[in-house]
Design a protein around this motif. Structure first.
Motif, PDB file in Angstrom:
ATOM      1  N   ARG A   1      37.944 -23.279  29.250  1.00 37.95           N
ATOM      2  CA  ARG A   1      36.419 -22.955  28.580  1.00 37.95           C
ATOM      3  C   ARG A   1      36.368 -22.224  27.406  1.00 37.95           C
ATOM      4  O   ARG A   1      35.960 -22.822  26.334  1.00 37.95           O
ATOM      5  CB  ARG A   1      35.529 -22.053  29.688  1.00 37.95           C
ATOM      6  CG  ARG A   1      35.050 -22.759  30.771  1.00 37.95           C
ATOM      7  CD  ARG A   1      33.833 -22.127  31.488  1.00 37.95           C
ATOM      8  NE  ARG A   1      34.216 -20.852  31.881  1.00 37.95           N
ATOM      9  CZ  ARG A   1      34.875 -20.436  33.002  1.00 37.95           C
ATOM     10  NH1 ARG A   1      34.983 -21.442  33.700  1.00 37.95           N
ATOM     11  NH2 ARG A   1      35.122 -19.179  33.330  1.00 37.95           N
ATOM     12  N   ARG A   2      37.461 -21.394  27.059  1.00 38.77           N
ATOM     13  CA  ARG A   2      37.538 -20.710  25.900  1.00 38.77           C
ATOM     14  C   ARG A   2      37.911 -21.652  24.837  1.00 38.77           C
ATOM     15  O   ARG A   2      37.629 -21.814  23.713  1.00 38.77           O
ATOM     16  CB  ARG A   2      38.492 -19.457  26.101  1.00 38.77           C
ATOM     17  CG  ARG A   2      38.222 -18.151  24.987  1.00 38.77           C
ATOM     18  CD  ARG A   2      39.320 -17.222  25.359  1.00 38.77           C
ATOM     19  NE  ARG A   2      39.322 -16.761  26.865  1.00 38.77           N
ATOM     20  CZ  ARG A   2      40.327 -16.486  27.443  1.00 38.77           C
ATOM     21  NH1 ARG A   2      41.644 -16.761  27.071  1.00 38.77           N
ATOM     22  NH2 ARG A   2      40.214 -16.089  28.702  1.00 38.77           N
ATOM     23  N   ALA A   3      39.004 -22.309  25.236  1.00 41.34           N
ATOM     24  CA  ALA A   3      39.785 -23.300  24.097  1.00 41.34           C
ATOM     25  C   ALA A   3      38.685 -24.352  23.893  1.00 41.34           C
ATOM     26  O   ALA A   3      38.788 -24.611  22.547  1.00 41.34           O
ATOM     27  CB  ALA A   3      40.985 -23.938  24.980  1.00 41.34           C
ATOM     28  N   ALA A   4      37.975 -25.032  25.069  1.00 36.55           N
ATOM     29  CA  ALA A   4      36.950 -25.828  24.494  1.00 36.55           C
ATOM     30  C   ALA A   4      35.993 -25.245  23.552  1.00 36.55           C
ATOM     31  O   ALA A   4      35.735 -25.892  22.447  1.00 36.55           O
ATOM     32  CB  ALA A   4      36.464 -26.243  25.675  1.00 36.55           C
ATOM     33  N   LYS A   5      35.777 -24.000  23.579  1.00 40.21           N
ATOM     34  CA  LYS A   5      34.597 -23.367  22.762  1.00 40.21           C
ATOM     35  C   LYS A   5      35.263 -23.335  21.339  1.00 40.21           C
ATOM     36  O   LYS A   5      34.552 -23.662  20.442  1.00 40.21           O
ATOM     37  CB  LYS A   5      34.178 -22.085  23.283  1.00 40.21           C
ATOM     38  CG  LYS A   5      32.832 -21.655  22.924  1.00 40.21           C
ATOM     39  CD  LYS A   5      32.464 -20.418  22.933  1.00 40.21           C
ATOM     40  CE  LYS A   5      32.191 -19.938  24.804  1.00 40.21           C
ATOM     41  NZ  LYS A   5      32.081 -18.355  24.778  1.00 40.21           N
ATOM     42  N   ASP A   6      36.482 -22.812  21.512  1.00 40.84           N
ATOM     43  CA  ASP A   6      36.987 -22.467  20.073  1.00 40.84           C
ATOM     44  C   ASP A   6      37.283 -23.911  19.249  1.00 40.84           C
ATOM     45  O   ASP A   6      36.992 -23.904  17.948  1.00 40.84           O
ATOM     46  CB  ASP A   6      38.556 -21.898  20.298  1.00 40.84           C
ATOM     47  CG  ASP A   6      38.331 -20.289  20.745  1.00 40.84           C
ATOM     48  OD1 ASP A   6      37.293 -19.959  20.667  1.00 40.84           O
ATOM     49  OD2 ASP A   6      39.484 -19.641  21.041  1.00 40.84           O
ATOM     50  N   ARG A   7      37.691 -24.872  19.883  1.00 36.95           N
ATOM     51  CA  ARG A   7      38.201 -25.931  19.106  1.00 36.95           C
ATOM     52  C   ARG A   7      37.284 -27.295  19.351  1.00 36.95           C
ATOM     53  O   ARG A   7      37.754 -28.176  18.836  1.00 36.95           O
ATOM     54  CB  ARG A   7      39.713 -26.246  19.551  1.00 36.95           C
ATOM     55  CG  ARG A   7      40.659 -25.334  19.430  1.00 36.95           C
ATOM     56  CD  ARG A   7      41.974 -25.819  19.786  1.00 36.95           C
ATOM     57  NE  ARG A   7      42.577 -24.559  20.508  1.00 36.95           N
ATOM     58  CZ  ARG A   7      43.175 -24.635  21.588  1.00 36.95           C
ATOM     59  NH1 ARG A   7      42.901 -25.853  22.408  1.00 36.95           N
ATOM     60  NH2 ARG A   7      43.706 -23.767  22.448  1.00 36.95           N
ATOM     61  N   GLY A   8      36.344 -26.986  20.314  1.00 38.13           N
ATOM     62  CA  GLY A   8      35.580 -28.153  20.344  1.00 38.13           C
ATOM     63  C   GLY A   8      35.917 -29.246  21.367  1.00 38.13           C
ATOM     64  O   GLY A   8      35.487 -30.137  21.775  1.00 38.13           O
ATOM     65  N   SER A   9      37.288 -29.059  21.611  1.00 43.65           N
ATOM     66  CA  SER A   9      37.897 -30.179  22.472  1.00 43.65           C
ATOM     67  C   SER A   9      39.286 -29.377  23.041  1.00 43.65           C
ATOM     68  O   SER A   9      39.852 -28.496  22.394  1.00 43.65           O
ATOM     69  CB  SER A   9      38.296 -31.431  21.804  1.00 43.65           C
ATOM     70  OG  SER A   9      39.384 -31.020  20.942  1.00 43.65           O
ATOM     71  N   THR A  10      39.401 -29.884  24.094  1.00 42.41           N
ATOM     72  CA  THR A  10      40.716 -29.292  24.910  1.00 42.41           C
ATOM     73  C   THR A  10      41.871 -30.087  24.147  1.00 42.41           C
ATOM     74  O   THR A  10      42.185 -31.163  24.011  1.00 42.41           O
ATOM     75  CB  THR A  10      40.995 -29.703  26.339  1.00 42.41           C
ATOM     76  OG1 THR A  10      40.495 -30.849  26.622  1.00 42.41           O
ATOM     77  CG2 THR A  10      39.818 -28.837  27.119  1.00 42.41           C
ATOM     78  N   THR A  11      42.954 -29.420  23.716  1.00 35.84           N
ATOM     79  CA  THR A  11      44.206 -29.803  23.069  1.00 35.84           C
ATOM     80  C   THR A  11      45.254 -29.587  24.391  1.00 35.84           C
ATOM     81  O   THR A  11      46.128 -29.008  23.813  1.00 35.84           O
ATOM     82  CB  THR A  11      44.543 -29.224  22.104  1.00 35.84           C
ATOM     83  OG1 THR A  11      44.201 -27.861  21.964  1.00 35.84           O
ATOM     84  CG2 THR A  11      43.458 -29.774  20.807  1.00 35.84           C
ATOM     85  N   ASP A  12      44.841 -29.469  25.603  1.00 36.58           N
ATOM     86  CA  ASP A  12      46.056 -29.444  26.539  1.00 36.58           C
ATOM     87  C   ASP A  12      46.953 -30.302  26.526  1.00 36.58           C
ATOM     88  O   ASP A  12      47.308 -31.172  27.680  1.00 36.58           O
ATOM     89  CB  ASP A  12      45.147 -29.095  27.979  1.00 36.58           C
ATOM     90  CG  ASP A  12      44.872 -27.725  28.202  1.00 36.58           C
ATOM     91  OD1 ASP A  12      45.187 -26.705  27.416  1.00 36.58           O
ATOM     92  OD2 ASP A  12      44.542 -27.417  29.214  1.00 36.58           O
ATOM     93  N   GLU A  13      47.953 -30.403  25.552  1.00 39.02           N
ATOM     94  CA  GLU A  13      49.025 -31.436  25.628  1.00 39.02           C
ATOM     95  C   GLU A  13      50.483 -30.658  25.958  1.00 39.02           C
ATOM     96  O   GLU A  13      50.726 -29.988  25.073  1.00 39.02           O
ATOM     97  CB  GLU A  13      49.131 -32.042  24.150  1.00 39.02           C
ATOM     98  CG  GLU A  13      50.191 -32.823  23.957  1.00 39.02           C
ATOM     99  CD  GLU A  13      50.092 -34.147  24.659  1.00 39.02           C
ATOM    100  OE1 GLU A  13      51.187 -34.851  24.641  1.00 39.02           O
ATOM    101  OE2 GLU A  13      49.169 -34.313  25.339  1.00 39.02           O
ATOM    102  N   PRO A  14      50.657 -30.870  27.179  1.00 34.07           N
ATOM    103  CA  PRO A  14      51.834 -29.824  27.661  1.00 34.07           C
ATOM    104  C   PRO A  14      53.235 -30.661  26.896  1.00 34.07           C
ATOM    105  O   PRO A  14      54.157 -31.218  27.769  1.00 34.07           O
ATOM    106  CB  PRO A  14      52.013 -29.886  29.099  1.00 34.07           C
ATOM    107  CG  PRO A  14      51.105 -31.004  29.531  1.00 34.07           C
ATOM    108  CD  PRO A  14      50.082 -31.550  28.253  1.00 34.07           C
TER     109      PRO A  14
END
Ligand SMILES: [Zn+2]
Lengths: 422, 170
Positions: free
Chosen positions: B88-101
């Motif tokens: 949620r925090r990441a989504a708020k910060d960047r507007g999108s998830t960049t969960d690219e492992p």
């Protein structure tokens, strides 16, 4: 196949070991005969097998450190459960070695080297045993004998040079130190006792006629011999002036100092005593060296941290314990060396007793009162003398017993190892 | 104290303030929990941060632990909560998830598996990962995701079937 009795999901649950025993038996039986279900099972297995390729790296060791750090400083609980035992053994040894009942006569012949004597110390002492002496912690570091040899030299060298020197070392002292240093370097993985380390003390009771100047004279004598007065008190008891002092005199100067003091008046009592601390000293030095090696090993271990929390916690605990130990032993060793380097003179000087001249009832009464005070005073003096005489011993024993008792106390407290946050 | 006991009994010891029990649990689960975050996040450092947070939260909440749930469910629930907070925090910060492992050093097979996993829908992916990597039982997954066991089973089956297709089309 619509009529199929076993759903593919059930085959999967069977492969995952998620079925109850009865149900599993049924599916197993079916699988043996049903090619379709076998195919499902095979492809499920294949997916799982391919997925296993995705491994991730180990968590960094920092993880354990950070968790250990944030979870609260753990109390040492796992390590050194054996060290109180070691301390107790040492205490027993110390008690056995220390002379509880000191002979009143000078014991010059038994140990110390008179100044100017050319006897070699080796001839006085029993030869070191050929078998390695076992110190309680020596055994641990067998393979590191090399390192310890170096450490030992360093430790002893450090201690020797760190000891306060009021006077340049005399031949006897120089010899002792040199022998120690050599011993340490030659190093024999096992510290071998060869040089004597005698802590001498003397008691001297004098009566003087001219008490007024006695303090100045005593201080001058002490200064001349490069010693110092550890304490000095002037008292007036039973109509007599008394000077009581504990003097610390560089060991080689002891005899000349005593000779000078004797000139002050009439000798009422004199005693000398020598205690060989050498074995204890070597033992302590070796144990310090061992602890240093252990310390280095732990530091190395901490540098190459493994990720295991228990390792980290244990290593941290042990490291602080080892350091505590080293400090304690160094305190012991420097107090020991101080006792050897500076002989102790328990000096008591009184002026000549007044001529008793009781002429009236009042005088008789006051005389009686004064006698009472004298008896009291002497009693107190006796206690003080006893304390002075045995204080070093008591301190050593307290030092040795302090930690085991504290350990026991902590053990009995049995507090939780860390505090749970609310 | 028996440090080889069940997770649950160790956790009860932790509740009593036992450090060795906590250490034992940490050693059992440090790798799995780290792996949990590592397979779900791009930043290895954050993954480790969250693994740390998980154990600290475990310790912090130890007083409230009761033997009502399996320990693993409890532990992974903490991890899951931390992860979704992070997302949620990441989504708020960047507007999108960049969960690219992603790590370019990964061998092909790993990349292939990861790409396939990424194409699953969220619900299927989570069940699949919990089963394959965290090796939770259906029941544990059900407790963790708060869905019936049957749902777990069918999602898992669909996820695996989808994976089979995705992996085969290599
Ligand atoms: Zn079938």
């Amino acid at each position: 196949m619509n009529t199929h009795l076993v759903e593919p999901e059930i085959v999967m649950a069977y492969r995952d070991g998620q079925l109850a025993a009865g149900e599993a038996a049924g599916v197993r039986a079916h699988l043996e005969t049903c090619a379709e279900c076998q195919e499902i099972a095979a492809s499920l297995d294949d997916v799982s097998a391919q997925m296993r390729a995705w491994t991730v790296e180990e968590p960094s060791p920092q993880l354990a450190w950070r968790v250990a750090g944030r979870a609260g400083k753990p109390k040492g609980k796992f390590w050194w459960w054996h060290w109180p035992t070691a301390a107790l053994v040492t205490a027993v040894l110390v008690v056995a070695v220390l002379p509880w009942k000191r002979p009143p006569a000078p014991t010059v012949q038994t140990g110390w080297l008179p100044v100017g004597s050319v006897r070699t110390s080796e001839s006085n002492l029993p030869l070191p045993p050929a078998e390695p002496r076992r110190h309680d912690s020596v055994a641990e570091i067998g393979p590191q004998a090399q390192a310890r040899t170096g450490q030992l030299g360093g430790v002893i060298g450090g201690i020797v040079s760190a000891t306060p020197m009021a006077a340049p070392p005399t031949s006897v002292q120089r010899r002792t130190q040199a022998q120690f240093a050599m011993e340490a370097r030659r190093g024999a993985a096992i510290p071998v006792p060869t040089a004597p380390m005698i802590a001498r003390d003397a008691t001297l009771n004098l009566t003087v006629k001219d008490f007024a100047s006695v303090r100045d004279v005593v201080e001058r004598i002490v200064r001349v011999h490069r010693g110092f007065a550890q304490n000095l008190a002037l008292t007036y008891q039973a109509g007599r002036n008394n000077l009581t002092a504990t003097l610390r005199i560089p060991d080689p100067e002891l005899d000349r100092t005593l000779a000078d003091l004797r000139y002050l008046g009439k000798v009422d009592q004199e005693a000398q005593n020598g205690e060989d601390l050498q074995a204890q000293h070597v033992d302590l030095a070796a144990r310090i060296a061992n602890s240093r090696v252990a310390e280095a090993r732990l530091k190395e271990l901490l540098a190459n941290r493994t990720g295991k929390l228990s390792d980290v916690v244990e290593a941290e605990n042990e490291l602080s314990r080892v350091r505590e130990d080293i400090e304690r032993m160094q305190a012991q060793i420097s107090s020991m060396e101080n006792r050897v380097e500076f002989a102790t003179v328990n000096l008591r000087i009184s002026d000549t007793p007044p001529v008793p001249a009781p002429s009236s009832v009042w005088r008789g009464l006051s005389e009686a009162g004064r006698n009472g005070l004298t008896i009291l005073g002497e009693g107190l003096m006796g206690v003080a003398t006893w304390l002075l005489e045995y204080l070093p011993t008591l301190i050593v024993i307290v030092l040795v017993f302090f930690f085991p008792v504290r350990w026991l106390w902590r053990k009995l407290q049995a507090r939780p190892a860390f505090r749970l946050p609310n | 104290m028996d440090l080889t006991g069940s997770d649950e009994s160790l956790m009860l010891e932790v509740k009593q303030g036992s450090e060795p029990a906590f250490i034992a649990l940490f050693e059992r689960y440090a790798r799995p929990i780290h792996g949990y975050f590592r397979r779900r996040m791009g930043d290895p450092q954050r993954a480790e941060d969250l693994a740390q947070e998980t154990f600290l939260a475990l310790l912090k909440g130890a007083r409230r632990y009761e033997r009502r749930a399996l320990f693993r469910t409890y532990l992974y629930a903490i991890a899951m909560n931390l992860l979704s907070a992070e997302r949620r925090r990441a989504a708020k910060d960047r507007g999108s998830t960049t969960d690219e492992p992603a790590t370019s050093a990964d061998p092909d097979a790993v990349l292939w598996v990861r790409r396939a996993v990424e194409q699953l829908d969220d619900q299927q992916r989570e069940v699949l990962l919990l089963r394959e990597y965290e090796q939770l039982s259906y029941e544990e997954i059900a407790g963790l995701l708060n869905v019936p066991v049957n749902t777990v089973r069918s999602r898992l089956f669909r996820a695996r079937m989808a994976m089979k297709e995705l992996l085969v089309t290599r």
